[in-house]
Design a protein around this motif. Structure first.
Motif, mmCIF file in Angstrom:
data_model
loop_
_atom_site.group_PDB
_atom_site.id
_atom_site.type_symbol
_atom_site.label_atom_id
_atom_site.label_comp_id
_atom_site.label_asym_id
_atom_site.label_seq_id
_atom_site.Cartn_x
_atom_site.Cartn_y
_atom_site.Cartn_z
ATOM 1 N N GLN A 35 -8.796 -5.794 1.486
ATOM 2 C CA GLN A 35 -7.582 -5.133 1.589
ATOM 3 C C GLN A 35 -7.714 -3.907 1.930
ATOM 4 O O GLN A 35 -8.196 -2.906 0.899
ATOM 5 C CB GLN A 35 -6.631 -5.560 0.517
ATOM 6 C CG GLN A 35 -5.383 -4.681 0.466
ATOM 7 C CD GLN A 35 -4.291 -5.020 1.546
ATOM 8 O OE1 GLN A 35 -4.080 -5.973 1.738
ATOM 9 N NE2 GLN A 35 -3.936 -4.108 2.496
ATOM 10 N N ILE A 66 -7.210 0.088 2.375
ATOM 11 C CA ILE A 66 -6.286 0.964 1.515
ATOM 12 C C ILE A 66 -6.564 2.578 2.069
ATOM 13 O O ILE A 66 -7.534 2.858 2.620
ATOM 14 C CB ILE A 66 -6.567 0.757 0.155
ATOM 15 C CG1 ILE A 66 -7.730 1.438 -0.382
ATOM 16 C CG2 ILE A 66 -6.012 -0.595 -0.352
ATOM 17 C CD1 ILE A 66 -7.873 1.583 -1.777
ATOM 18 N N SER A 116 -5.011 6.971 -2.274
ATOM 19 C CA SER A 116 -4.195 6.564 -3.325
ATOM 20 C C SER A 116 -4.829 5.203 -3.940
ATOM 21 O O SER A 116 -4.124 4.320 -4.306
ATOM 22 C CB SER A 116 -3.223 5.981 -2.288
ATOM 23 O OG SER A 116 -2.380 6.901 -1.733
ATOM 24 N N LYS A 117 -6.259 5.306 -4.120
ATOM 25 C CA LYS A 117 -6.990 4.163 -4.505
ATOM 26 C C LYS A 117 -6.493 3.595 -5.941
ATOM 27 O O LYS A 117 -6.300 2.419 -6.435
ATOM 28 C CB LYS A 117 -8.595 4.190 -4.427
ATOM 29 C CG LYS A 117 -9.007 5.529 -5.198
ATOM 30 C CD LYS A 117 -10.351 5.649 -4.871
ATOM 31 C CE LYS A 117 -10.984 7.066 -5.297
ATOM 32 N NZ LYS A 117 -10.418 8.105 -4.560
ATOM 33 N N GLN A 137 -3.626 4.167 -7.349
ATOM 34 C CA GLN A 137 -2.017 3.690 -7.363
ATOM 35 C C GLN A 137 -2.414 2.267 -6.826
ATOM 36 O O GLN A 137 -1.489 1.331 -7.461
ATOM 37 C CB GLN A 137 -1.232 4.547 -6.460
ATOM 38 C CG GLN A 137 0.382 3.985 -6.398
ATOM 39 C CD GLN A 137 1.062 4.928 -5.300
ATOM 40 O OE1 GLN A 137 0.402 5.907 -4.608
ATOM 41 N NE2 GLN A 137 2.193 4.398 -5.040
ATOM 42 N N GLU A 138 -3.081 2.264 -5.771
ATOM 43 C CA GLU A 138 -3.394 0.782 -5.151
ATOM 44 C C GLU A 138 -3.778 -0.185 -6.321
ATOM 45 O O GLU A 138 -3.151 -1.395 -6.440
ATOM 46 C CB GLU A 138 -4.412 0.732 -4.289
ATOM 47 C CG GLU A 138 -4.077 1.508 -2.980
ATOM 48 C CD GLU A 138 -2.941 0.704 -1.995
ATOM 49 O OE1 GLU A 138 -2.837 -0.447 -2.326
ATOM 50 O OE2 GLU A 138 -2.689 1.370 -0.948
ATOM 51 N N THR A 148 -0.737 -0.567 -9.196
ATOM 52 C CA THR A 148 0.487 -1.504 -8.516
ATOM 53 C C THR A 148 0.055 -3.025 -8.262
ATOM 54 O O THR A 148 0.878 -3.650 -7.665
ATOM 55 C CB THR A 148 0.980 -0.854 -7.454
ATOM 56 O OG1 THR A 148 0.102 -0.758 -6.355
ATOM 57 C CG2 THR A 148 1.666 0.535 -7.741
ATOM 58 N N ASN A 165 -1.899 -3.980 -5.934
ATOM 59 C CA ASN A 165 -1.940 -4.462 -4.576
ATOM 60 C C ASN A 165 -3.667 -4.797 -4.204
ATOM 61 O O ASN A 165 -3.800 -5.488 -3.524
ATOM 62 C CB ASN A 165 -1.715 -3.167 -3.734
ATOM 63 C CG ASN A 165 -1.806 -3.437 -2.091
ATOM 64 O OD1 ASN A 165 -1.186 -4.779 -1.439
ATOM 65 N ND2 ASN A 165 -2.421 -2.626 -1.415
#
Length: 212
Positions: free
Chosen positions: A25, A27, A31-32, A34-35, A38, A40
């Motif tokens: 994935q 990214i 924002s790692k 936050q990834e 969340t 993701n």
């Protein structure tokens, strides 16, 4: 149309050993955390540096590779040492260990000597900016630079010296020690089996990892 690389092969070998599917994935590196939070993604495995900030925001493995944060320039560049960057433009990947290193107090004299710092989402974009002549050098991981020179035929040179000896780790959501331990144990088993040396030699010519 496939994501490839040393870390990809390493992650695939670990997932095979753990009996889980590897889903790749891309990214936004800025924002790692936050990834992760969340959900993701479940881990960050892409030249992630062991920095105080990353240790604060993630659960990480021990280092599996040592790397240097250094300068990369065009092969025909007259720049041969860090001091030659005075009054020059420097490219970095935003949110990277290189940018964090550049902003550290111990490197403020070097940063102050620069004409400007240009931030980019990815190293490849930063290096294209250097190729175009807009930036004079890229501050980046020596491992990535040497790969681009060896395997992609890029006409670059990596300068001697470093702003930081950097250690690569795998990052997980804060508190996810169970997954961290499973991945690290799998890496140690792969090391003992000789699989990691095989993967590393494929990409770099020898085993550059530091796993015991």
């Amino acid at each position: 149309n496939e994501i490839v690389g040393f870390d990809i092969d390493l992650a695939r070998a670990v997932c095979e050993k753990l009996g889980v599917e590897l889903v790749l994935q891309p990214i936004d590196w800025d924002s790692k955390v936050q990834e992760l939070n969340t959900k993701n993604v479940d881990c960050i495995w892409n030249g992630l540096s062991l920095t105080p900030k990353n240790q604060e925001n993630m659960t990480t493995t021990q280092p599996y590779m040592t790397n240097n944060i250094t300068l990369v320039v065009r092969a025909d560049s007259p720049i041969s040492k860090f001091e030659d960057m005075a009054g020059k433009s420097l490219a970095v990947q935003s949110g990277s260990a290189a940018e964090e290193t550049l902003d550290a107090d111990e490197n403020k004299v070097f940063k102050a000597s620069l004409k400007e710092v240009n931030g980019f989402d990815e190293y490849i974009t930063a290096m294209l900016d250097m190729e175009s002549g807009n930036s004079d050098a890229v501050l980046m991981d020596s491992v990535v630079a040497n790969y681009m020179i060896k395997d992609l035929g890029k006409n670059y040179k990596v300068l001697e010296g470093t702003l930081l000896e950097d250690n690569y780790v795998v990052g997980f959501r804060k508190g996810d020690e169970a997954l961290r331990d499973a991945v690290w144990n799998a890496l140690k088993e792969l090391k003992q089996e000789g699989r990691i040396a095989e993967i590393s030699s494929k990409w770099f010519g020898f085993d550059i990892t530091t796993i015991d």
